[in-house]
Design a protein around this motif. Structure first.
Motif, PDB file in Angstrom:
ATOM      1  N   UNK A 195       0.853  -1.181   0.000  1.00 27.73           N
ATOM      2  CA  UNK A 195       0.000   0.000   0.000  1.00 27.73           C
ATOM      3  C   UNK A 195       0.888   1.229   0.000  1.00 27.73           C
ATOM      4  N   UNK A 196       0.686   2.104  -1.014  1.00 29.60           N
ATOM      5  CA  UNK A 196       1.453   3.345  -1.116  1.00 29.60           C
ATOM      6  C   UNK A 196       2.954   3.071  -1.021  1.00 29.60           C
ATOM      7  N   UNK A 197       3.413   2.098  -1.799  1.00 28.37           N
ATOM      8  CA  UNK A 197       4.816   1.709  -1.902  1.00 28.37           C
ATOM      9  C   UNK A 197       5.345   1.039  -0.635  1.00 28.37           C
ATOM     10  N   UNK A 198       4.465   0.674   0.301  1.00 29.85           N
ATOM     11  CA  UNK A 198       4.881  -0.018   1.510  1.00 29.85           C
ATOM     12  C   UNK A 198       4.324  -1.429   1.503  1.00 29.85           C
ATOM     13  N   UNK A 205      -5.847   5.909   7.120  1.00 33.19           N
ATOM     14  CA  UNK A 205      -6.297   5.301   5.874  1.00 33.19           C
ATOM     15  C   UNK A 205      -7.646   5.872   5.445  1.00 33.19           C
ATOM     16  N   UNK A 206      -8.529   6.118   6.412  1.00 33.77           N
ATOM     17  CA  UNK A 206      -9.847   6.674   6.096  1.00 33.77           C
ATOM     18  C   UNK A 206      -9.746   8.062   5.491  1.00 33.77           C
ATOM     19  N   UNK A 207      -8.703   8.795   5.875  1.00 33.86           N
ATOM     20  CA  UNK A 207      -8.532  10.152   5.373  1.00 33.86           C
ATOM     21  C   UNK A 207      -7.948  10.227   3.975  1.00 33.86           C
ATOM     22  N   UNK A 208      -7.479   9.103   3.437  1.00 35.48           N
ATOM     23  CA  UNK A 208      -6.928   9.093   2.081  1.00 35.48           C
ATOM     24  C   UNK A 208      -8.066   9.075   1.067  1.00 35.48           C
ATOM     25  N   UNK A 209      -8.124  10.067   0.206  1.00 35.74           N
ATOM     26  CA  UNK A 209      -9.196  10.113  -0.792  1.00 35.74           C
ATOM     27  C   UNK A 209      -8.882   9.236  -1.998  1.00 35.74           C
ATOM     28  N   UNK A 210      -7.613   9.075  -2.296  1.00 33.16           N
ATOM     29  CA  UNK A 210      -7.197   8.222  -3.403  1.00 33.16           C
ATOM     30  C   UNK A 210      -5.971   7.424  -2.988  1.00 33.16           C
ATOM     31  N   UNK A 211      -5.943   6.143  -3.329  1.00 30.14           N
ATOM     32  CA  UNK A 211      -4.759   5.326  -3.083  1.00 30.14           C
ATOM     33  C   UNK A 211      -4.851   4.063  -3.940  1.00 30.14           C
ATOM     34  N   UNK A 212      -3.719   3.401  -4.080  1.00 29.71           N
ATOM     35  CA  UNK A 212      -3.688   2.150  -4.834  1.00 29.71           C
ATOM     36  C   UNK A 212      -2.958   1.099  -4.027  1.00 29.71           C
ATOM     37  N   UNK A 223      -1.646 -12.364  -8.456  1.00 32.09           N
ATOM     38  CA  UNK A 223      -1.332 -10.957  -8.225  1.00 32.09           C
ATOM     39  C   UNK A 223      -2.535 -10.099  -8.581  1.00 32.09           C
ATOM     40  N   UNK A 224      -2.644  -8.969  -7.926  1.00 32.38           N
ATOM     41  CA  UNK A 224      -3.782  -8.094  -8.172  1.00 32.38           C
ATOM     42  C   UNK A 224      -3.420  -6.655  -7.859  1.00 32.38           C
ATOM     43  N   UNK A 225      -4.265  -5.752  -8.311  1.00 33.25           N
ATOM     44  CA  UNK A 225      -4.098  -4.327  -8.064  1.00 33.25           C
ATOM     45  C   UNK A 225      -5.462  -3.722  -7.783  1.00 33.25           C
ATOM     46  N   UNK A 226      -5.514  -2.843  -6.800  1.00 30.47           N
ATOM     47  CA  UNK A 226      -6.748  -2.148  -6.454  1.00 30.47           C
ATOM     48  C   UNK A 226      -6.473  -0.649  -6.464  1.00 30.47           C
ATOM     49  N   UNK A 227      -7.320   0.100  -7.156  1.00 29.39           N
ATOM     50  CA  UNK A 227      -7.235   1.558  -7.177  1.00 29.39           C
ATOM     51  C   UNK A 227      -8.537   2.096  -6.595  1.00 29.39           C
ATOM     52  N   UNK A 228      -8.423   2.931  -5.575  1.00 29.47           N
ATOM     53  CA  UNK A 228      -9.591   3.457  -4.872  1.00 29.47           C
ATOM     54  C   UNK A 228      -9.630   4.968  -4.998  1.00 29.47           C
ATOM     55  N   UNK A 229     -10.789   5.510  -5.344  1.00 33.52           N
ATOM     56  CA  UNK A 229     -11.024   6.943  -5.344  1.00 33.52           C
ATOM     57  C   UNK A 229     -12.342   7.175  -4.612  1.00 33.52           C
ATOM     58  N   UNK A 230     -12.250   7.620  -3.371  1.00 35.33           N
ATOM     59  CA  UNK A 230     -13.458   7.803  -2.573  1.00 35.33           C
ATOM     60  C   UNK A 230     -14.240   9.027  -3.043  1.00 35.33           C
ATOM     61  N   UNK A 231     -15.586   8.967  -2.955  1.00 34.62           N
ATOM     62  CA  UNK A 231     -16.356   7.959  -2.217  1.00 34.62           C
ATOM     63  C   UNK A 231     -16.897   6.801  -3.063  1.00 34.62           C
ATOM     64  N   UNK A 287     -22.524  -9.845   0.392  1.00 31.59           N
ATOM     65  CA  UNK A 287     -23.758 -10.433   0.901  1.00 31.59           C
ATOM     66  C   UNK A 287     -24.706 -10.899  -0.196  1.00 31.59           C
ATOM     67  N   UNK A 288     -24.742 -10.184  -1.312  1.00 28.46           N
ATOM     68  CA  UNK A 288     -25.705 -10.514  -2.372  1.00 28.46           C
ATOM     69  C   UNK A 288     -25.095 -11.286  -3.530  1.00 28.46           C
ATOM     70  N   UNK A 289     -23.811 -11.082  -3.788  1.00 28.30           N
ATOM     71  CA  UNK A 289     -23.187 -11.712  -4.953  1.00 28.30           C
ATOM     72  C   UNK A 289     -22.144 -12.757  -4.585  1.00 28.30           C
ATOM     73  N   UNK A 290     -21.789 -12.839  -3.321  1.00 24.33           N
ATOM     74  CA  UNK A 290     -20.776 -13.803  -2.915  1.00 24.33           C
ATOM     75  C   UNK A 290     -19.382 -13.419  -3.357  1.00 24.33           C
ATOM     76  N   UNK A 291     -19.146 -12.126  -3.620  1.00 24.94           N
ATOM     77  CA  UNK A 291     -17.843 -11.634  -4.050  1.00 24.94           C
ATOM     78  C   UNK A 291     -17.185 -10.884  -2.901  1.00 24.94           C
ATOM     79  N   UNK A 292     -15.917 -11.158  -2.671  1.00 23.98           N
ATOM     80  CA  UNK A 292     -15.175 -10.426  -1.650  1.00 23.98           C
ATOM     81  C   UNK A 292     -13.744 -10.251  -2.108  1.00 23.98           C
ATOM     82  N   UNK A 293     -13.114  -9.193  -1.600  1.00 22.51           N
ATOM     83  CA  UNK A 293     -11.737  -8.917  -1.967  1.00 22.51           C
ATOM     84  C   UNK A 293     -10.885  -8.986  -0.713  1.00 22.51           C
ATOM     85  N   UNK A 294      -9.709  -9.615  -0.779  1.00 21.11           N
ATOM     86  CA  UNK A 294      -8.947  -9.913   0.430  1.00 21.11           C
ATOM     87  C   UNK A 294      -8.557  -8.717   1.270  1.00 21.11           C
ATOM     88  N   UNK A 295      -8.359  -7.556   0.671  1.00 17.81           N
ATOM     89  CA  UNK A 295      -7.900  -6.402   1.438  1.00 17.81           C
ATOM     90  C   UNK A 295      -9.014  -5.396   1.697  1.00 17.81           C
TER      91      UNK A 295
END
Length: 214
Positions: free
Chosen positions: A12-15, A50-57, A79-87, A136-144
């Motif tokens: 997360x964020x190069x860490x 972490x909650x205060x980060x508006x964007x992270x990958x 391997x996987x990649x997640x890009x988040x841009x809140x909200x 809950x509805x689709x049975x899909x979850x992401x590890x992080x």
């Protein structure tokens, strides 16, 4: 039939951030309530940051650990990649399974490039609501996903009966505080730098439901 366990690693964020779902061969002990306020304070500081980060990958290494009836362990990595841009924006790509998840605040889409097929469903208006809906509805979850929720602290602390400061350890060249938390069926550990931004360097989750059968 094999028993499946999951091991996840992420950065997360190069860490470096590692998340593990494992099992214990020891018999479960009687739960003990022992919550160190210092451990809880550090966890809250990490989740608030972490909650205060508006964007992270996040760059992740997802590992599935299978225990065969013969007793041998076989590990698989994705391997996987997640890009988040809140909200309300999220992109997740799972390279080993060649799958992509798109969420734009209105629709959740699963796309499989190799087979050139996709499926879309209407989705709730925020990332947190979408993650709940997908699980809950689709049975899909992401590890992080635990660390993607903006309200991660109450989720992680729910029903916690033990919180301990284990000590200092060096993870990826960074001195960290090693914390241990326990709640029914799940133990988790997190390593948080003792200086600078409290980005988790390592995250380990143990599914204790299999303790009595292994």
């Amino acid at each position: 039939m094999s028993k499946s366990f999951r091991v996840f690693a992420a950065s997360l964020a190069m860490l470096s951030l590692v998340a593990v779902v494992a099992y214990s061969k020891q018999s479960p002990a009687t739960p003990t309530t022992l919550v160190d306020p210092a451990a809880v304070k550090l966890l809250r500081g990490m989740t608030d940051y972490l909650s205060g980060l508006k964007q992270f990958s996040v760059q992740a290494l997802n590992m599935r650990e299978d225990l065969l009836e013969s007793g041998q362990r076989v590990d698989f990595e994705v391997s996987s990649k997640v890009v988040v841009s809140r909200p309300n924006k999220l992109l997740a790509e799972r390279k080993g399974h060649n799958q992509m998840f798109y969420y734009d605040g209105k629709t959740l889409t699963l796309y499989n490039p190799s087979d050139k097929v996709y499926a879309s469903v209407p989705a709730p208006a925020t990332i947190e609501e979408m993650l709940d809906f997908a699980r809950e509805s689709l049975g899909l979850s992401y590890p992080i996903s635990d660390l993607v929720y903006r309200n991660a602290f109450p989720l992680l602390m729910q029903d916690v009966t033990l919180a301990l400061m284990i000590g200092k350890e060096v993870i990826g060249g960074v001195t960290c505080e090693h914390l241990l938390f326990s709640r029914p069926r799940v133990d988790f550990q997190v390593w948080i730098p003792d200086s600078g931004p409290p980005l988790p360097r390592k995250y380990v989750v143990t599914d204790t439901r299999y303790a009595s059968s292994c």
